[in-house]
Design a protein around this motif. Structure first.
Motif, PDB file in Angstrom:
ATOM      1  N   LEU A  69      48.023  29.968  34.502  1.00 59.07           N
ATOM      2  CA  LEU A  69      48.794  30.653  33.472  1.00 59.07           C
ATOM      3  C   LEU A  69      48.803  32.176  33.590  1.00 59.07           C
ATOM      4  N   VAL A  70      48.017  32.759  34.502  1.00 57.72           N
ATOM      5  CA  VAL A  70      47.867  34.211  34.505  1.00 57.72           C
ATOM      6  C   VAL A  70      49.171  34.921  34.852  1.00 57.72           C
ATOM      7  N   ALA A 118      43.043  29.594  28.932  1.00 58.67           N
ATOM      8  CA  ALA A 118      44.406  29.999  28.576  1.00 58.67           C
ATOM      9  C   ALA A 118      44.402  31.403  27.972  1.00 58.67           C
ATOM     10  N   SER A 119      43.391  31.715  27.172  1.00 58.23           N
ATOM     11  CA  SER A 119      43.273  33.058  26.587  1.00 58.23           C
ATOM     12  C   SER A 119      42.997  34.095  27.668  1.00 58.23           C
ATOM     13  N   ALA A 120      42.066  33.768  28.568  1.00 56.82           N
ATOM     14  CA  ALA A 120      41.707  34.708  29.636  1.00 56.82           C
ATOM     15  C   ALA A 120      42.891  34.987  30.548  1.00 56.82           C
ATOM     16  N   ALA A 121      43.824  34.037  30.671  1.00 57.01           N
ATOM     17  CA  ALA A 121      45.002  34.233  31.512  1.00 57.01           C
ATOM     18  C   ALA A 121      45.839  35.412  31.039  1.00 57.01           C
ATOM     19  N   ILE A 122      45.751  35.750  29.745  1.00 52.35           N
ATOM     20  CA  ILE A 122      46.461  36.922  29.226  1.00 52.35           C
ATOM     21  C   ILE A 122      45.529  38.122  29.139  1.00 52.35           C
ATOM     22  N   GLU A 410      53.392  50.731  40.216  1.00 55.58           N
ATOM     23  CA  GLU A 410      54.201  49.914  39.308  1.00 55.58           C
ATOM     24  C   GLU A 410      53.996  48.412  39.523  1.00 55.58           C
ATOM     25  N   LEU A 411      53.345  48.036  40.626  1.00 61.05           N
ATOM     26  CA  LEU A 411      53.085  46.617  40.891  1.00 61.05           C
ATOM     27  C   LEU A 411      51.633  46.237  40.595  1.00 61.05           C
ATOM     28  N   ALA A 412      50.933  47.108  39.860  1.00 64.34           N
ATOM     29  CA  ALA A 412      49.529  46.828  39.556  1.00 64.34           C
ATOM     30  C   ALA A 412      49.385  45.519  38.775  1.00 64.34           C
ATOM     31  N   GLY A 413      50.320  45.231  37.863  1.00 68.28           N
ATOM     32  CA  GLY A 413      50.261  43.984  37.110  1.00 68.28           C
ATOM     33  C   GLY A 413      50.414  42.771  37.997  1.00 68.28           C
ATOM     34  N   ASP A 414      51.285  42.884  39.016  1.00 69.92           N
ATOM     35  CA  ASP A 414      51.471  41.773  39.944  1.00 69.92           C
ATOM     36  C   ASP A 414      50.224  41.558  40.796  1.00 69.92           C
ATOM     37  N   VAL A 415      49.584  42.661  41.183  1.00 72.31           N
ATOM     38  CA  VAL A 415      48.332  42.546  41.932  1.00 72.31           C
ATOM     39  C   VAL A 415      47.267  41.873  41.066  1.00 72.31           C
ATOM     40  N   GLY A 416      47.203  42.277  39.787  1.00 71.00           N
ATOM     41  CA  GLY A 416      46.243  41.651  38.881  1.00 71.00           C
ATOM     42  C   GLY A 416      46.508  40.161  38.701  1.00 71.00           C
ATOM     43  N   SER A 417      47.805  39.792  38.632  1.00 73.01           N
ATOM     44  CA  SER A 417      48.147  38.381  38.509  1.00 73.01           C
ATOM     45  C   SER A 417      47.732  37.601  39.743  1.00 73.01           C
ATOM     46  N   MET A 418      48.011  38.168  40.928  1.00 76.94           N
ATOM     47  CA  MET A 418      47.628  37.491  42.162  1.00 76.94           C
ATOM     48  C   MET A 418      46.119  37.358  42.263  1.00 76.94           C
TER      49      MET A 418
END
Length: 545
Positions: A69-70, A118-122, A410-418
């Motif tokens: 879910l991240v 599920a909470s940690a995914a956000i 600007e892609l820091a969020g995508d790196v965090g998701s990966m």
């Protein structure tokens, strides 16, 4: 997201550190919860009356939920607003700890960890996003570094506090601490500053469904290889596919869905549509090598974190406090190494540190496979755990830093998701594989030993369910055999077989893990080879799991 020197930084007004209290404690909340699960293994086995491999499903489910879910959670936070989403999921995390405290069956505990995951995914992407919104310049770098310290400190404290409470009171009070931390985090969340979200952000539901289903199937498949059968379906399997176990079928379908997710995402990017995750962060073989290396080292850590509590609490019948003491050399070493390895970034390229790190983990696991006994507190065993901790601590910090420094801000969020997907999927798969591997090796060892011990007659073997072998203490085995017609001599022989098979399974399991670690040297050899003056910034970005 890296912090570079900016001449305007000194002109910025220093923000209050009060909002950071909430973010720091949110990282502590997640890490403390994760570290408390292995410590609680023995208590939950005793309370719920189920095998340890079933209780380990709590660890697996948590990692599964985060990994699945991240990516969706990151987009949801951007759409609704990070502060509001942060408060909502902290409340849900608190509810998960309530489920753990009052759980009547293992199903309650598994449901509790599903909610926590599920909470940690956000929370995982929210931490970096909220730091970016609340701090600038040098303060931002300090805040990001603080998350790494929070993760390490909470891991060590969870083993100490959890071990003490688990021994003197029970495992449930440990999750009362989790609940208390969640309440404090929620209270301090009102000091956070954040936007109201962007309703124009669209979530790629097809990609979300594909990656979610892929991760669920992969985790379920690996987690049930032993129970459902590695090839042929066992009686415990919920169904069969032409006589085959659903476990390997789930793994294959999960891999296919994962490949479909990447195909679909690349297609959307070619069409100029917003993807669930920007795959340009994996544009070169160096970034892909970092992801492979991260998966392997986190999976190896999960195997060790599952194996040691299993043997100490279940096999030896010792207390959670004994587990915390046995794990302390490893946890302290990881904490110290993760903090100090940054100093080597300007002297050695990532490739050198990565290869050396996997050489250390390989040597440590190989050493442990020869010296380990039923006593984890011997000097050779402690030395092996320390060496493994050095390699593991250096690698986890390094590979994420490689991903961060190679991607634009600007892609820091995508790196965090990966990172969140990779790390938690690896943790779930590592725990599942460790359980399946050790139980399978135990079954092979027991079956072989029974043949070699004529004092154990076939009539006695028929009274024991050999298809449902698991790790139990000598006392529990004697209790089981008391219900058969075994003589005292036969019981003693069976206990000896059990001891030998358990230790043999442990040694062979560690040897196999050493082989996996050795294979990981290959992707590590493809990590970047920066020159010292080319490194953008040595400070690692740490977003909790």
């Amino acid at each position: 997201m890296t912090t570079r020197n900016d001449p305007t930084t000194n002109l910025e007004t220093r923000a209050s550190w009060l909002p950071m209290v909430s973010l720091f404690l949110a990282q502590v909340l997640m890490s403390f919860n994760v570290a408390a699960l292995p410590i609680s293994l023995g208590g939950m086995v005793e309370d719920f009356g189920v095998p340890p491999t079933v209780v380990s499903s709590t660890i697996v489910v948590y990692g599964l939920a985060v990994a699945a879910l991240v990516m969706t959670g990151a987009k949801l936070g951007q759409r609704i607003g990070w502060v509001l989403m942060f408060r909502i999921v902290i409340v849900v995390f608190a509810a998960s700890s309530v489920l753990m405290i009052f759980s009547q069956t293992v199903a309650w505990a598994i449901a509790g960890q599903a909610l926590a995951g599920a909470s940690a995914a956000i929370i995982v992407p929210a931490l970096v996003a909220l730091i970016a919104e609340n701090y600038r310049g040098a303060q931002q770098a300090t805040a990001i570094g603080g998350l790494g310290s929070a993760r390490a400190i909470s891991g060590v404290s969870a083993f100490l506090i959890g071990g003490t409470l688990g021994t003197l009171v029970g495992w449930r009070p440990v999750f009362m601490i989790v609940l208390a931390i969640a309440v404090v985090v929620f209270a301090f969340s009102f000091t956070l500053r954040g936007d109201r979200g962007d309703a124009s952000v669209r979530i790629d539901l097809v990609a979300s469904a594909l990656i979610g289903a892929a991760i669920v199937l992969l985790t379920l498949g690996f987690n049930n290889l032993n129970a459902w059968g590695a090839v042929q379906a066992t009686d415990a399997a919920p169904f069969d596919v032409l006589g085959l176990s659903p476990a390997p079928v789930f793994v294959v379908i999960g891999i296919m869905l994962g490949q479909t997710f990447f195909w679909w995402t690349r297609r959307r990017m070619r069409e100029g549509k917003v993807p669930l995750i920007d795959l340009s962060i994996l544009k070169s073989s160096r970034e892909r090598a970092a992801v492979y290396a991260m998966f392997i080292v986190v999976a190896l850590e999960a195997c060790v974190n599952f194996t040691i509590p299993l043997y100490i609490q279940i096999v030896q019948g010792r207390t959670p406090f004994d587990t915390s003491l046995a794990m302390m050399p490893f946890n302290l070493t990881v904490f110290i190494t993760a903090t100090l390895v940054v100093r080597f970034y300007k002297r050695y390229p990532p490739r050198t540190i990565g290869v050396f790190g996997f050489i250390l983990t390989t040597a440590a696991l190989l050493w442990l496979s020869f010296v380990v006994t039923n006593n984890w507190e011997t000097l050779p065993t402690i030395l092996g755990l320390i060496v493994f901790g050095i390699g593991q601590g250096a690698l986890v910090t390094l590979v994420f830093n490689v991903l961060v420094t190679s991607a634009p801000a600007e892609l820091a969020g995508d790196v965090g998701s990966m990172r969140g997907t990779t790390q938690n999927l690896a943790s779930a798969v590592g725990t599942a594989v460790a359980g399946a591997l050790l139980v399978s090796l135990l079954g092979i060892g027991v079956a072989s030993a029974v043949v070699e011990h004529p004092e154990i007659p076939p009539t006695l073997v028929e009274q024991v369910n050999m298809d449902d072998l698991n790790f139990i203490s000598n006392d529990d085995l004697r209790t089981v055999l008391d219900e058969t017609d075994a003589t005292a001599e036969q019981v003693d022989a069976a206990v000896e077989i059990n001891e030998q098979a358990r230790l043999g399974a442990l040694k062979l399991g560690l040897l196999i893990l050493a082989g996996v670690s050795a294979l990981a040297i290959l992707p590590a050899s493809r990590l970047p080879r920066y020159k010292p003056e080319e490194i953008p910034d040595p400070s690692p970005v740490a977003a909790g799991r």
